[in-house]
Design a protein around this motif. Structure first.
Motif, PDB file in Angstrom:
ATOM      1  N   CYS A 123       0.840  -1.200   0.000  1.00  0.00           N
ATOM      2  CA  CYS A 123       0.000   0.000   0.000  1.00  0.00           C
ATOM      3  C   CYS A 123       0.876   1.252   0.000  1.00  0.00           C
ATOM      4  CB  CYS A 123      -0.930  -0.005   1.208  1.00  0.00           C
ATOM      5  SG  CYS A 123      -2.078   1.386   1.259  1.00  0.00           S
ATOM      6  N   HIS A 135       0.226   4.041   1.126  1.00  0.00           N
ATOM      7  CA  HIS A 135       0.072   4.856   2.331  1.00  0.00           C
ATOM      8  C   HIS A 135       1.196   4.517   3.303  1.00  0.00           C
ATOM      9  CE1 HIS A 135      -2.177   5.882   6.247  1.00  0.00           C
ATOM     10  NE2 HIS A 135      -1.612   6.965   5.774  1.00  0.00           N
ATOM     11  N   LEU A 136       1.116   3.401   3.970  1.00  0.00           N
ATOM     12  CA  LEU A 136       2.157   3.052   4.938  1.00  0.00           C
ATOM     13  C   LEU A 136       2.675   1.636   4.756  1.00  0.00           C
ATOM     14  CD1 LEU A 136       0.745   4.769   8.166  1.00  0.00           C
ATOM     15  CD2 LEU A 136       2.659   5.535   6.742  1.00  0.00           C
ATOM     16  N   GLY A 137       2.418   1.055   3.580  1.00  0.00           N
ATOM     17  CA  GLY A 137       3.100  -0.183   3.239  1.00  0.00           C
ATOM     18  C   GLY A 137       2.433  -1.478   3.660  1.00  0.00           C
ATOM     19  N   CYS A 138       1.174  -1.430   4.087  1.00  0.00           N
ATOM     20  CA  CYS A 138       0.489  -2.684   4.408  1.00  0.00           C
ATOM     21  C   CYS A 138       0.287  -3.521   3.149  1.00  0.00           C
ATOM     22  CB  CYS A 138      -0.879  -2.401   5.023  1.00  0.00           C
ATOM     23  SG  CYS A 138      -0.812  -1.820   6.732  1.00  0.00           S
ATOM     24  N   CYS A 148      -7.214  -2.064   1.259  1.00  0.00           N
ATOM     25  CA  CYS A 148      -6.208  -2.137   2.320  1.00  0.00           C
ATOM     26  C   CYS A 148      -6.893  -2.157   3.690  1.00  0.00           C
ATOM     27  CB  CYS A 148      -5.257  -0.956   2.220  1.00  0.00           C
ATOM     28  SG  CYS A 148      -3.919  -1.089   3.423  1.00  0.00           S
ATOM     29  N   CYS A 151      -5.589  -1.652   6.564  1.00  0.00           N
ATOM     30  CA  CYS A 151      -4.972  -0.840   7.622  1.00  0.00           C
ATOM     31  C   CYS A 151      -5.709   0.475   7.849  1.00  0.00           C
ATOM     32  CB  CYS A 151      -3.508  -0.601   7.302  1.00  0.00           C
ATOM     33  SG  CYS A 151      -2.539  -2.119   7.460  1.00  0.00           S
ATOM     34  N   HIS A 152      -5.944   1.251   6.787  1.00  0.00           N
ATOM     35  CA  HIS A 152      -6.611   2.555   6.942  1.00  0.00           C
ATOM     36  C   HIS A 152      -7.655   2.784   5.863  1.00  0.00           C
ATOM     37  CE1 HIS A 152      -2.376   2.708   8.299  1.00  0.00           C
ATOM     38  NE2 HIS A 152      -2.949   3.092   9.431  1.00  0.00           N
ATOM     39  N   GLY A 153      -8.042   1.728   5.156  1.00  0.00           N
ATOM     40  CA  GLY A 153      -9.199   1.825   4.274  1.00  0.00           C
ATOM     41  C   GLY A 153      -8.951   2.301   2.852  1.00  0.00           C
ATOM     42  N   SER A 154      -7.703   2.405   2.429  1.00  0.00           N
ATOM     43  CA  SER A 154      -7.473   2.796   1.033  1.00  0.00           C
ATOM     44  C   SER A 154      -8.042   1.749   0.093  1.00  0.00           C
ATOM     45  CB  SER A 154      -5.979   2.961   0.746  1.00  0.00           C
ATOM     46  OG  SER A 154      -5.466   4.084   1.410  1.00  0.00           O
ATOM     47  N   PRO A 180      -6.492   6.972   2.418  1.00  0.00           N
ATOM     48  CA  PRO A 180      -5.385   7.931   2.387  1.00  0.00           C
ATOM     49  C   PRO A 180      -4.229   7.614   1.432  1.00  0.00           C
ATOM     50  CG  PRO A 180      -5.209   6.551   4.333  1.00  0.00           C
ATOM     51  CD  PRO A 180      -6.511   6.199   3.666  1.00  0.00           C
TER      52      PRO A 180
END
Ligand code: FES
Length: 137
Positions: free
Chosen positions: A66, A68-71, A84, A86-89, A101
């Protein structure tokens, strides 16, 4: 007997399984069309290969990381999105961002099948989704 060739021109490498063994193309192509099959690609990056209707592989592979932060994230076949956890992307089938995000589209790689081997190589030319230089180059 020569050892199997595991790297080729332009930084190409063979797609591997989780144990580091090259995966025969026939194994992935036995999956239903539309399958996103996860393999270890460049630098070991988890990479989605896409099985096409014509029982070939899409020449564009999508890196499962991802922006965003790599999930890592699963493919949702009902919504036809990468989602994703982690934060819904959310990303479309070609890895374009549908919802943040995540700030950037997913990284692409080239995928080619030769002699039942799956070769993955760096994508360095224009990103066909944005018509811009890839952010990862
Ligand atoms: Fe994927 Fe944050 S790491 S949305």
């Amino acid at each position: 007997i020569l050892p199997p060739v595991e790297s080729g021109e332009d930084g190409a490498i063979l797609a591997k399984d989780i144990l580091g063994n090259p995966i025969p193309a026939s194994q992935i192509l036995a999956e239903a069309p539309g399958t996103r099959a996860l393999v270890a690609g460049l630098a070991g990056d988890p990479t989605y290969l896409i099985v096409e209707e014509n029982s070939g592989l899409n020449p564009m592979g999508i890196v499962n990381n991802c922006t965003h932060l790599g999930c890592t994230f699963p493919w949702n076949s009902v919504d036809q999105q990468f989602q994703c956890p982690c934060h819904g992307s959310r990303y479309s089938a070609d890895g374009s961002v549908l919802r943040g995000p995540a700030p950037l589209p997913l990284k692409l790689v080239h995928v080619a099948v030769k002699n039942n081997q799956i070769w993955i190589s760096p994508w360095t030319e224009l990103d066909p989704r944005t018509q811009a230089k890839p952010w990862w180059v």
